[in-house]
Scaffold this motif. Structure first.
Motif, PDB file in Angstrom:
ATOM      1  N   HIS A  95       0.841  -1.109   0.066  1.00 57.13           N
ATOM      2  CA  HIS A  95      -0.118  -0.103  -0.162  1.00 57.13           C
ATOM      3  C   HIS A  95       0.909   1.093   0.047  1.00 57.13           C
ATOM      4  N   SER A  96       1.350   1.516  -1.131  1.00 55.14           N
ATOM      5  CA  SER A  96       2.347   2.812  -1.395  1.00 55.14           C
ATOM      6  C   SER A  96       1.280   4.035  -0.931  1.00 55.14           C
ATOM      7  N   GLY A  97       0.134   3.730  -1.212  1.00 58.59           N
ATOM      8  CA  GLY A  97      -0.749   5.225  -1.155  1.00 58.59           C
ATOM      9  C   GLY A  97      -1.188   5.937  -2.392  1.00 58.59           C
ATOM     10  N   HIS A  98      -0.399   5.479  -3.542  1.00 56.10           N
ATOM     11  CA  HIS A  98      -0.434   5.990  -4.868  1.00 56.10           C
ATOM     12  C   HIS A  98      -1.732   5.398  -5.648  1.00 56.10           C
ATOM     13  N   ASN A  99      -2.211   4.556  -5.081  1.00 55.88           N
ATOM     14  CA  ASN A  99      -3.559   3.844  -5.719  1.00 55.88           C
ATOM     15  C   ASN A  99      -4.693   3.767  -4.987  1.00 55.88           C
ATOM     16  N   ASN A 100      -4.817   4.773  -3.837  1.00 55.12           N
ATOM     17  CA  ASN A 100      -6.140   5.037  -3.297  1.00 55.12           C
ATOM     18  C   ASN A 100      -6.811   5.949  -4.177  1.00 55.12           C
ATOM     19  N   GLN A 101      -8.078   6.037  -3.481  1.00 58.32           N
ATOM     20  CA  GLN A 101      -9.351   6.854  -4.343  1.00 58.32           C
ATOM     21  C   GLN A 101     -10.124   7.816  -3.414  1.00 58.32           C
ATOM     22  N   LEU A 102      -9.915   9.113  -3.646  1.00 54.63           N
ATOM     23  CA  LEU A 102     -10.939   9.803  -2.934  1.00 54.63           C
ATOM     24  C   LEU A 102     -12.158  10.063  -3.732  1.00 54.63           C
ATOM     25  N   ARG A 103     -13.282   9.912  -3.143  1.00 49.14           N
ATOM     26  CA  ARG A 103     -14.570  10.128  -4.062  1.00 49.14           C
ATOM     27  C   ARG A 103     -15.357  11.067  -3.269  1.00 49.14           C
ATOM     28  N   LEU A 104     -15.936  12.198  -4.046  1.00 46.72           N
ATOM     29  CA  LEU A 104     -16.866  12.940  -3.546  1.00 46.72           C
ATOM     30  C   LEU A 104     -18.444  12.545  -4.098  1.00 46.72           C
ATOM     31  N   LEU A 105     -19.362  12.121  -3.360  1.00 46.28           N
ATOM     32  CA  LEU A 105     -20.604  11.513  -3.806  1.00 46.28           C
ATOM     33  C   LEU A 105     -21.526  12.549  -3.291  1.00 46.28           C
ATOM     34  N   HIS A 106     -22.677  12.825  -4.292  1.00 48.17           N
ATOM     35  CA  HIS A 106     -23.685  13.499  -4.071  1.00 48.17           C
ATOM     36  C   HIS A 106     -24.959  12.752  -4.631  1.00 48.17           C
ATOM     37  N   TYR A 107     -25.901  12.427  -3.558  1.00 48.32           N
ATOM     38  CA  TYR A 107     -27.188  11.869  -4.147  1.00 48.32           C
ATOM     39  C   TYR A 107     -27.986  12.890  -3.984  1.00 48.32           C
ATOM     40  N   PRO A 108     -28.780  13.180  -5.186  1.00 41.31           N
ATOM     41  CA  PRO A 108     -29.832  14.322  -5.139  1.00 41.31           C
ATOM     42  C   PRO A 108     -31.110  14.007  -4.644  1.00 41.31           C
ATOM     43  N   PRO A 109     -31.878  14.886  -4.103  1.00 43.12           N
ATOM     44  CA  PRO A 109     -33.178  14.498  -3.730  1.00 43.12           C
ATOM     45  C   PRO A 109     -33.788  13.769  -4.814  1.00 43.12           C
ATOM     46  N   VAL A 110     -34.585  12.640  -4.222  1.00 42.85           N
ATOM     47  CA  VAL A 110     -35.558  12.003  -5.080  1.00 42.85           C
ATOM     48  C   VAL A 110     -37.005  11.714  -4.527  1.00 42.85           C
ATOM     49  N   PRO A 111     -37.963  11.506  -5.167  1.00 40.97           N
ATOM     50  CA  PRO A 111     -39.263  10.724  -4.553  1.00 40.97           C
ATOM     51  C   PRO A 111     -38.935   9.541  -3.851  1.00 40.97           C
ATOM     52  N   ALA A 112     -39.321   9.532  -2.689  1.00 40.00           N
ATOM     53  CA  ALA A 112     -39.083   8.355  -1.900  1.00 40.00           C
ATOM     54  C   ALA A 112     -39.779   7.271  -2.482  1.00 40.00           C
ATOM     55  N   ASP A 113     -40.834   7.405  -2.957  1.00 43.38           N
ATOM     56  CA  ASP A 113     -41.647   6.056  -3.601  1.00 43.38           C
ATOM     57  C   ASP A 113     -40.785   5.341  -4.732  1.00 43.38           C
TER      58      ASP A 113
END
Ligand SMILES: O=C(O)CCC(=O)C(=O)O
Ligand SMILES: [Fe+2]
Length: 357
Positions: free
Chosen positions: A189-207
Motif C-alpha cells: 500500500h504505497s498510497g498512490h493507488n487510493n481513491q478519494l470520492r465525492l458523492l452526491h445523492y440528489p433529492p428523489v421521490p421516496a416512492d
C-alpha cells in the motif's frame, strides 16, 4: 474501554486517539479493539481519528460547490469512457454499482450488463487519485471554475493517506503479523493507488426508491483493502448483517466519527479473518421535505476514501494467517485484474438521465 457496542446501532466504535502517542499497552489495546470490531461485522466507527473537523467540513463545502455547478460545467471534467481510469465526474445514471453475485457467469455478459442497468443509480460522483499514478491520471475541472479545488483535494488525499498508514499499522498488529508479513502488507500500500470520492445523492421521490424504480447505491462490497467514509447527517448507509442475509443495519451518522469498512482485498489478505462488509445506500430515515403528497428525500453527501493496494500488487493470504486449520481460501490475484473483473459492467452505456423526474 475503547470498544463499545452501541446497542441501538450494533456497529462497534473504536477510539483511535491514543494510537500515535500512546504507550505500547495502549497501542496494543487499540489494535485488538480494531481487530475485534472488524472480525464481527467488517464495519466499525472510528473516533479520535485525528482528521480535524474543520478539514472534513471544508471537504464537504468543496463537494457542495462542485455539485452546485451546472451540468455543462461539471462535464468539463468527464469520467473517461469505460471503468478505467476511474477518475473525474460521473453524472447521475452513468455508473452502476452491483455486487459480485449480480455479475456471475461469463457467457451472458452483454445481457447481464444491460439488465443490471434497468435500475439506475441516482447519484453523481467525482473520483480523485494520486497525482503520481500514471495508470489513472486525474481529470480536473478547469482551475477557474473552482479555484483552489484541486489544491485542497490533493492535500486532503494525502492527509487521509497519513491516517490510512496508521490504520494499516494497527491492522498488522491486530492480525498478529510476523515482522516479514507486516513489511509485506505495508509495502503493498504505497498510497498512490487510493481513491478519494465525492458523492452526491440528489433529492428523489421516496416512492421511487421504495419501489426500486431507481436506486441510490445497491448492496455491494468494496474491492480495495478498506474504506474510510465521512458522511453528512442525512443517513441512508446500511450494512448487511453477516449472520442474516438480507437484513441491514443502519450506519447512522455519528458526529465526528468516520465509518471504516473492510474491502475484498483485506478479506483475502487476512484469509477471511476480516470479512468484507456488504453495504448499500438507500432511503434515509429522515424525510423532511414534501412535494405535495409525495415525499422527497433530502440530498445526501458522502466522502469515501478507498485504501487500495498498488495496481500490480499480488494479493494472497498472508502466511501469518494460514495454518493447517486455516488453509488459504483464495488463490493469488493481481489487484488490477481483480478490480477490472469487479468493475466490468459499471461504466457501460448509460440510460438517459431522467429516472428521478
Ligand atoms: O455514500 C455512501 O455512504 C457509501 C458509498 C459507497 O459505498 C461506495 O462509494 O462504495
Ligand atoms: Fe461501498
Amino acid at each position: 474501554m475503547a470498544v463499545t457496542i452501541n446497542q441501538q446501532m450494533s456497529i462497534p466504535i473504536v477510539d483511535f486517539s491514543a494510537w500515535s502517542s500512546g504507550s505500547v499497552r495502549q497501542r496494543q489495546e487499540i489494535a485488538q479493539d480494531l481487530a475485534t470490531a472488524c472480525r464481527s461485522l467488517g464495519f466499525v466507527y472510528i473516533v479520535g481519528h485525528g482528521v480535524s473537523p474543520e478539514l472534513v467540513h471544508e471537504a464537504f463545502d468543496w463537494s457542495k460547490k462542485l455539485y452546485g455547478l451546472s451540468h455543462e460545467d461539471k462535464m468539463k471534467a468527464p469520467h473517461p469512457p469505460g471503468p478505467t481510469p476511474h477518475r473525474g465526474y460521473s453524472h447521475p445514471g452513468l455508473e452502476k454499482v452491483y455486487s459480485k453475485q449480480d455479475a456471475q457467469g461469463n457467457a451472458v455478459e452483454e445481457s447481464q450488463g444491460r439488465s443490471l442497468r434497468q435500475v439506475t443509480d441516482f447519484k453523481e460522483s467525482y473520483e480523485i487519485g494520486s497525482e503520481e499514478n500514471p495508470a489513472q491520471p486525474n481529470v480536473w475541472l478547469p482551475e477557474e471554475l473552482l479555484p483552489g479545488f484541486r489544491a485542497f483535494m490533493t492535500t486532503f488525499y494525502w492527509e487521509l493517506n497519513d491516517l490510512a498508514s496508521l490504520i494499516l499499522e494497527a491492522f498488522s498488529q491486530g492480525l498478529n503479523l510476523t515482522h516479514s508479513d507486516r513489511e509485506l502488507f505495508l509495502g503493498l500500500h504505497s498510497g498512490h493507488n487510493n481513491q478519494l470520492r465525492l458523492l452526491h445523492y440528489p433529492p428523489v421521490p421516496a416512492d421511487k426508491l421504495e419501489k426500486q424504480i431507481i436506486a441510490r447505491m445497491p448492496a455491494h462490497t468494496d474491492w480495495s483493502s478498506f474504506t474510510m467514509l465521512f458522511q453528512d447527517d442525512c443517513g441512508g448507509l446500511q450494512l448487511e448483517n453477516p449472520n442474516k442475509e438480507g437484513h441491514f443495519i443502519p450506519a447512522t451518522p455519528l458526529p465526528g466519527a468516520l465509518v471504516l469498512n473492510i474491502g475484498d482485498m483485506l478479506q483475502r489478505l487476512s484469509n477471511d479473518t476480516f470479512p468484507s462488509g456488504t453495504h448499500r445506500v438507500t432511503l434515509p430515515p429522515l424525510q423532511e421535505e414534501k412535494d405535495g403528497s409525495r415525499q422527497i428525500t433530502r440530498a445526501r453527501y458522502s466522502i469515501p476514501y478507498f485504501v487500495a493496494p498498488d495496481e500490480t500488487a499480488i494479493i494472497e493470504c498472508l502466511p501469518s494467517r494460514v495454518d493447517e486449520k486455516h488453509p488459504a481460501q483464495y488463490p493469488p490475484v493481481m489487484y488490477r485484474e481483480y478490480g477490472g473483473m469487479r468493475s466490468k459492467y459499471s461504466y457501460q452505456q448509460a440510460p438517459t438521465n431522467t429516472a428521478a423526474e
